[in-house]
Design a protein around this motif. Structure first.
Motif, PDB file in Angstrom:
ATOM      1  N   LEU A 122       0.835  -1.208   0.000  1.00  0.00           N
ATOM      2  CA  LEU A 122       0.000   0.000   0.000  1.00  0.00           C
ATOM      3  C   LEU A 122       0.867   1.255   0.000  1.00  0.00           C
ATOM      4  CD1 LEU A 122      -2.875  -0.873   2.511  1.00  0.00           C
ATOM      5  CD2 LEU A 122      -3.125  -0.341   0.096  1.00  0.00           C
ATOM      6  N   LEU A 123       1.941   1.252   0.792  1.00  0.00           N
ATOM      7  CA  LEU A 123       2.830   2.416   0.840  1.00  0.00           C
ATOM      8  C   LEU A 123       3.557   2.624  -0.487  1.00  0.00           C
ATOM      9  CD1 LEU A 123       4.359   1.973   4.417  1.00  0.00           C
ATOM     10  CD2 LEU A 123       2.836   3.809   3.685  1.00  0.00           C
ATOM     11  N   VAL A 124       3.929   1.528  -1.160  1.00  0.00           N
ATOM     12  CA  VAL A 124       4.710   1.636  -2.392  1.00  0.00           C
ATOM     13  C   VAL A 124       3.816   1.901  -3.600  1.00  0.00           C
ATOM     14  CG1 VAL A 124       6.300   0.436  -3.952  1.00  0.00           C
ATOM     15  CG2 VAL A 124       6.548   0.180  -1.478  1.00  0.00           C
ATOM     16  N   PHE A 125       2.703   1.169  -3.706  1.00  0.00           N
ATOM     17  CA  PHE A 125       1.889   1.213  -4.922  1.00  0.00           C
ATOM     18  C   PHE A 125       0.521   1.850  -4.717  1.00  0.00           C
ATOM     19  CE2 PHE A 125       4.658  -2.569  -5.350  1.00  0.00           C
ATOM     20  CZ  PHE A 125       5.400  -2.145  -6.435  1.00  0.00           C
ATOM     21  N   GLY A 126       0.291   2.452  -3.530  1.00  0.00           N
ATOM     22  CA  GLY A 126      -1.019   3.058  -3.288  1.00  0.00           C
ATOM     23  C   GLY A 126      -1.340   4.180  -4.253  1.00  0.00           C
ATOM     24  N   GLU A 127      -0.357   5.003  -4.596  1.00  0.00           N
ATOM     25  CA  GLU A 127      -0.587   6.112  -5.524  1.00  0.00           C
ATOM     26  C   GLU A 127      -0.884   5.596  -6.923  1.00  0.00           C
ATOM     27  OE1 GLU A 127       1.138   9.658  -5.404  1.00  0.00           O
ATOM     28  OE2 GLU A 127       0.997   9.796  -3.223  1.00  0.00           O
ATOM     29  N   THR A 128      -0.214   4.514  -7.327  1.00  0.00           N
ATOM     30  CA  THR A 128      -0.483   3.926  -8.641  1.00  0.00           C
ATOM     31  C   THR A 128      -1.923   3.444  -8.713  1.00  0.00           C
ATOM     32  OG1 THR A 128       1.816   3.218  -8.803  1.00  0.00           O
ATOM     33  CG2 THR A 128       0.238   2.147 -10.263  1.00  0.00           C
ATOM     34  N   PHE A 129      -2.393   2.804  -7.655  1.00  0.00           N
ATOM     35  CA  PHE A 129      -3.784   2.332  -7.620  1.00  0.00           C
ATOM     36  C   PHE A 129      -4.751   3.512  -7.716  1.00  0.00           C
ATOM     37  CE2 PHE A 129      -7.647   1.131  -5.333  1.00  0.00           C
ATOM     38  CZ  PHE A 129      -7.967  -0.055  -5.971  1.00  0.00           C
ATOM     39  N   MET A 130      -4.432   4.613  -7.027  1.00  0.00           N
ATOM     40  CA  MET A 130      -5.286   5.786  -7.074  1.00  0.00           C
ATOM     41  C   MET A 130      -5.329   6.388  -8.477  1.00  0.00           C
ATOM     42  SD  MET A 130      -7.312   7.590  -5.315  1.00  0.00           S
ATOM     43  CE  MET A 130      -8.286   8.990  -5.879  1.00  0.00           C
ATOM     44  N   ARG A 131      -4.178   6.423  -9.154  1.00  0.00           N
ATOM     45  CA  ARG A 131      -4.146   6.945 -10.527  1.00  0.00           C
ATOM     46  C   ARG A 131      -5.012   6.099 -11.447  1.00  0.00           C
ATOM     47  NH1 ARG A 131       1.418   8.071  -9.518  1.00  0.00           N
ATOM     48  NH2 ARG A 131       2.007   6.090 -10.489  1.00  0.00           N
ATOM     49  N   ARG A 132      -4.947   4.785 -11.295  1.00  0.00           N
ATOM     50  CA  ARG A 132      -5.764   3.911 -12.139  1.00  0.00           C
ATOM     51  C   ARG A 132      -7.255   4.138 -11.867  1.00  0.00           C
ATOM     52  NH1 ARG A 132      -1.708   4.216 -13.918  1.00  0.00           N
ATOM     53  NH2 ARG A 132      -0.117   2.635 -14.389  1.00  0.00           N
ATOM     54  N   LEU A 133      -7.597   4.360 -10.596  1.00  0.00           N
ATOM     55  CA  LEU A 133      -8.997   4.615 -10.249  1.00  0.00           C
ATOM     56  C   LEU A 133      -9.480   5.904 -10.901  1.00  0.00           C
ATOM     57  CD1 LEU A 133     -11.541   3.960  -8.580  1.00  0.00           C
ATOM     58  CD2 LEU A 133     -10.522   5.209  -6.674  1.00  0.00           C
ATOM     59  N   VAL A 134      -8.634   6.943 -10.881  1.00  0.00           N
ATOM     60  CA  VAL A 134      -9.012   8.215 -11.502  1.00  0.00           C
ATOM     61  C   VAL A 134      -9.170   8.052 -13.005  1.00  0.00           C
ATOM     62  CG1 VAL A 134      -8.194  10.560 -11.989  1.00  0.00           C
ATOM     63  CG2 VAL A 134      -7.993   9.618  -9.676  1.00  0.00           C
ATOM     64  N   GLU A 135      -8.312   7.243 -13.622  1.00  0.00           N
ATOM     65  CA  GLU A 135      -8.373   7.072 -15.074  1.00  0.00           C
ATOM     66  C   GLU A 135      -9.669   6.435 -15.549  1.00  0.00           C
ATOM     67  OE1 GLU A 135      -4.901   4.856 -15.969  1.00  0.00           O
ATOM     68  OE2 GLU A 135      -3.516   6.540 -15.667  1.00  0.00           O
ATOM     69  N   VAL A 136     -10.272   5.569 -14.733  1.00  0.00           N
ATOM     70  CA  VAL A 136     -11.489   4.876 -15.177  1.00  0.00           C
ATOM     71  C   VAL A 136     -12.755   5.691 -14.914  1.00  0.00           C
ATOM     72  CG1 VAL A 136     -10.427   2.625 -14.814  1.00  0.00           C
ATOM     73  CG2 VAL A 136     -11.780   3.648 -12.981  1.00  0.00           C
ATOM     74  N   LEU A 137     -12.660   6.798 -14.190  1.00  0.00           N
ATOM     75  CA  LEU A 137     -13.847   7.626 -13.960  1.00  0.00           C
ATOM     76  C   LEU A 137     -14.242   8.330 -15.249  1.00  0.00           C
ATOM     77  CD1 LEU A 137     -12.992   9.129 -10.444  1.00  0.00           C
ATOM     78  CD2 LEU A 137     -14.629   7.325 -10.990  1.00  0.00           C
ATOM     79  N   PRO A 138     -15.548   8.520 -15.470  1.00  0.00           N
ATOM     80  CA  PRO A 138     -16.013   8.955 -16.797  1.00  0.00           C
ATOM     81  C   PRO A 138     -15.761  10.427 -17.122  1.00  0.00           C
ATOM     82  CG  PRO A 138     -17.875   8.676 -15.299  1.00  0.00           C
ATOM     83  CD  PRO A 138     -16.668   8.177 -14.583  1.00  0.00           C
ATOM     84  N   ASP A 142     -15.596  14.193 -12.104  1.00  0.00           N
ATOM     85  CA  ASP A 142     -15.466  13.041 -11.202  1.00  0.00           C
ATOM     86  C   ASP A 142     -14.004  12.780 -10.849  1.00  0.00           C
ATOM     87  OD1 ASP A 142     -18.190  12.681 -11.262  1.00  0.00           O
ATOM     88  OD2 ASP A 142     -18.125  11.228 -12.907  1.00  0.00           O
ATOM     89  N   LYS A 143     -13.124  12.912 -11.837  1.00  0.00           N
ATOM     90  CA  LYS A 143     -11.694  12.701 -11.583  1.00  0.00           C
ATOM     91  C   LYS A 143     -11.182  13.711 -10.560  1.00  0.00           C
ATOM     92  CE  LYS A 143     -10.938  11.220 -16.389  1.00  0.00           C
ATOM     93  NZ  LYS A 143     -10.571   9.815 -16.233  1.00  0.00           N
ATOM     94  N   LYS A 144     -11.553  14.987 -10.768  1.00  0.00           N
ATOM     95  CA  LYS A 144     -11.091  16.040  -9.867  1.00  0.00           C
ATOM     96  C   LYS A 144     -11.620  15.815  -8.454  1.00  0.00           C
ATOM     97  CE  LYS A 144     -11.096  21.081  -9.368  1.00  0.00           C
ATOM     98  NZ  LYS A 144     -11.568  22.367  -9.944  1.00  0.00           N
ATOM     99  N   GLN A 145     -12.891  15.398  -8.351  1.00  0.00           N
ATOM    100  CA  GLN A 145     -13.480  15.156  -7.033  1.00  0.00           C
ATOM    101  C   GLN A 145     -12.801  13.985  -6.335  1.00  0.00           C
ATOM    102  OE1 GLN A 145     -17.621  13.802  -6.917  1.00  0.00           O
ATOM    103  NE2 GLN A 145     -18.020  15.187  -5.213  1.00  0.00           N
TER     104      GLN A 145
END
Length: 305
Positions: A122-138, A142-145
């Protein structure tokens, strides 16, 4: 997740010093383990002494307060007549408590490794997971929020956990000093116990008062002075809980006391003591989400203190 929020500032500080994220995460986890290892080393001797002396202290208390034995037996008789068999439950004595604690340590150790592994990733790849989540928002809105909510949760909860941990550490030091002043054996142990109990609102301080009342009776004997350790603990808690903590955390971290009690009961039912410790941070996360999602703002307002 909560440990990730607690250790995230350490990893970010390392990044500002150009330390690789993986190395920073490893250092943060080693610091956390070092704190627990140091506390374990300091407390092993007084804890062992209390475990050895607990049966004798329990017997001494029973002898000093033999006058309450008859009312307790009458109460047990009434409970038996009402269909409640008090003798069918587990016996409360120091030996059984010690064996229960020892049995729980093996379960704790078995889950420690998997918790540390998940925390590291989570400490190493948490930001990567967050970026992927933002990318899939329509939509861009929504991305900004999503980014805004994530940043606020990370900042506010990290600040809350660090501040509360520092306050509880001071409380633990003060309680340890009070225990030493009253001559309670193993006074560093009781400082750490007070530190841990202070993470559980309402129920933790109540349990601490009962514990220090028993310690006073076992150490100082059957006199009014035996209540002084519990009274001093209550004074420290009132000063911290009613003046210092509200002044430092201010209103942005206050939560409705009814919501705190319901959260304590629910998360204790879900996860036991760990759930009780995590109840307030989880409520704070839920409140931050509700305050920033329009359909849930009314619920967030209800959670506010």
């Amino acid at each position: 997740l909560v440990l990730k929020l607690l250790l995230q500032p350490v990893v970010r500080f390392g990044e500002r010093l150009r330390v690789p994220r993986g190395v920073g995460a490893l250092v943060a986890i080693l610091l956390l383990l070092g704190v627990f290892a140091g506390l374990g080393t300091i407390l092993s001797a007084p804890a062992s002494e209390w475990v050895r002396n607990a049966p004798a202290a329990w017997q001494k208390l029973q002898e000093q307060y033999a006058w309450v034995k008859e009312p307790i037996q009458r109460l047990q008789g009434l409970m038996g007549q009402a269909g409640m068999e008090p003798g069918s439950g587990p016996k409360l004595n120091p030996g059984s408590i010690a064996s229960t604690v020892a049995g729980g340590l093996s379960a704790f150790a078995s889950h420690l490794l998997e918790t540390l592994l998940i925390l590291f990733y989570l400490l190493v790849f948490g930001e990567t997971f967050m970026r992927r989540l933002v990318e899939v928002l329509p939509t861009f809105k929504d991305k900004k929020q999503a980014v805004g909510i994530s940043s606020v949760i990370e900042h506010d909860i990290s600040a809350y956990l660090l501040t509360v941990s520092a306050i509880n550490a001071v409380v633990g030091c003060v309680v340890a000093a009070v225990s030493w002043a009253f001559g309670l054996p193993g006074w560093p142990l009781w400082g750490v116990v007070a530190f841990c109990l202070n993470f559980i609102p309402i129920l933790g301080p109540l349990a601490g008062m009962g514990l220090f009342a028993l310690l006073g009776l076992a150490t100082l004997g059957a006199s009014w002075t035996s209540l002084l350790p519990a009274a001093a603990y209550l004074g420290v808690h009132v000063l911290e809980g009613e003046i210092i903590t509200p002044m430092i955390l201010a209103r942005r971290f206050t939560i409705n006391p009814i919501a705190v009690m319901v959260g304590l009961v629910f998360w204790y039912w879900m996860w036991g003591v760990q759930g009780a410790i995590l109840a307030v941070p989880l409520l704070a996360i839920i409140k931050i989400l509700c305050d920033r999602l329009r359909p849930l703002r009314a619920f967030g307002h209800l959670l506010e203190g």
